[in-house]
Design an enzyme around this catalytic site. Sequence first.
Site, PDB file in Angstrom:
ATOM      1  N   THR A   1      -6.334   7.253  -4.399  1.00  0.00           N
ATOM      2  CA  THR A   1      -6.339   7.471  -2.983  1.00  0.00           C
ATOM      3  C   THR A   1      -5.526   8.516  -2.571  1.00  0.00           C
ATOM      4  OG1 THR A   1      -6.587   4.977  -2.730  1.00  0.00           O
ATOM      5  CG2 THR A   1      -5.754   6.095  -0.939  1.00  0.00           C
TER       6      THR A   1
ATOM      7  N   GLU B   1       0.874  -1.335  -0.045  1.00  0.00           N
ATOM      8  CA  GLU B   1       0.018   0.158   0.072  1.00  0.00           C
ATOM      9  C   GLU B   1       0.821   1.306   0.059  1.00  0.00           C
ATOM     10  OE1 GLU B   1      -2.803  -0.879  -1.028  1.00  0.00           O
ATOM     11  OE2 GLU B   1      -4.222  -0.166   0.586  1.00  0.00           O
TER      12      GLU B   1
HETATM   13  N1  HSE Z   1      -8.794   4.178   4.380  1.00  0.00           N
HETATM   14  C1  HSE Z   1      -8.245   4.608   3.186  1.00  0.00           C
HETATM   15  C2  HSE Z   1      -8.781   5.781   2.959  1.00  0.00           C
HETATM   16  C3  HSE Z   1      -8.768   3.294   2.246  1.00  0.00           C
HETATM   17  O1  HSE Z   1      -9.914   5.983   2.987  1.00  0.00           O
HETATM   18  O2  HSE Z   1      -7.828   6.599   2.328  1.00  0.00           O
HETATM   19  C4  HSE Z   1      -8.252   3.575   0.913  1.00  0.00           C
HETATM   20  O3  HSE Z   1      -7.052   2.881   0.735  1.00  0.00           O
END
Ligand code: HSE
Length: 307
Positions: free
Chosen positions: A181, A128
């Site tokens: 993201t 990630e």
């Molecule tokens: N929790 C993360 C976000 C998930 O909302 O940015 C996306 O990878």
Amino acid sequence: MNYLKIFAPATVANVSCGFDSMGFAVDQVGDEMSFTKTTKKGVKITAITGANLTFDVDKNAAGAVVKKMLLEAKADFGIELTIHKGYSPGSGLGSSAASSAGAAFGANQLLGNIYSDLELTKFAMFGEQVACGTPIADNVSAAIYGGFVLVRSYSPLEIIKLPVPSELRVVAIHPQVEVKTKDAREVLPTEIALKDAVTQWANVGGLISGLYSDNYSLISNSLVDIIVEPYRKKLIPFFDDVKNAATKAGALGAGISGSGPTIFALCKGDDIAKSVYKNIENSYKNTGIDFEMFISKVNHEGIKILE
Ligand code: HSE
């Protein structure tokens, strides 16, 4: 074991109130990956289908995870992997997480199962980091553990697997616009008001309590996000219309899946899920934006070995 093929599920992270700390795996959508042991050391990605991703092992989330694991385990072999993406990157359904978690799981099998699920989650978090710049655990832990998860702590990492009420269904719509993201994190505030924090953590507690007690109305009342959703919904065309369509048709609640643009709705039972699906579809079909939808149960198993 010299070869395996796996299915790594898509995941819905945050689940409205639980930003970066809650997630669940879905049953219908995910990636397929294969892993072959080679006598030559190192990692090679030999095929990527379903998405346009880099073959550069250090920049590809899956490749980077496998490389790190082989190095740390001082493996005397290499791995060739193939990745078939069952859904698009940038969808909000944990695409990089499915690749990262699948990579950690697959490499571990070829290493002789030396790592625990918690250790696999840590390796997948590195994927990630490679994919979006932050080692987020909610999607990857949901893919590895299956079901609903709570990231109780990041340091030290602690993952709690939560129960899943049997009639829980998810309806998801993926408008065909990409939200990265990284970008969706940059729109968020760095500080929040104490009264908002109180509302949010009370909802997280309510949601978890509802999952443990099969209390669908408590789940419904708790599926509220007053901190992240107001900022991110601006990145998702017609978000409020979809949310209204879902709740009007009887959904327990609806929100942004991960960092979007996918919008999820949780429902009690198949019949309500079908009505919610139709209502959302009707609300979106004249927007001029292409979309994909699915209905799914929550996936309890996480990553599955196919061959
Ligand atoms: N929790 C993360 C976000 C998930 O909302 O940015 C996306 O990878």
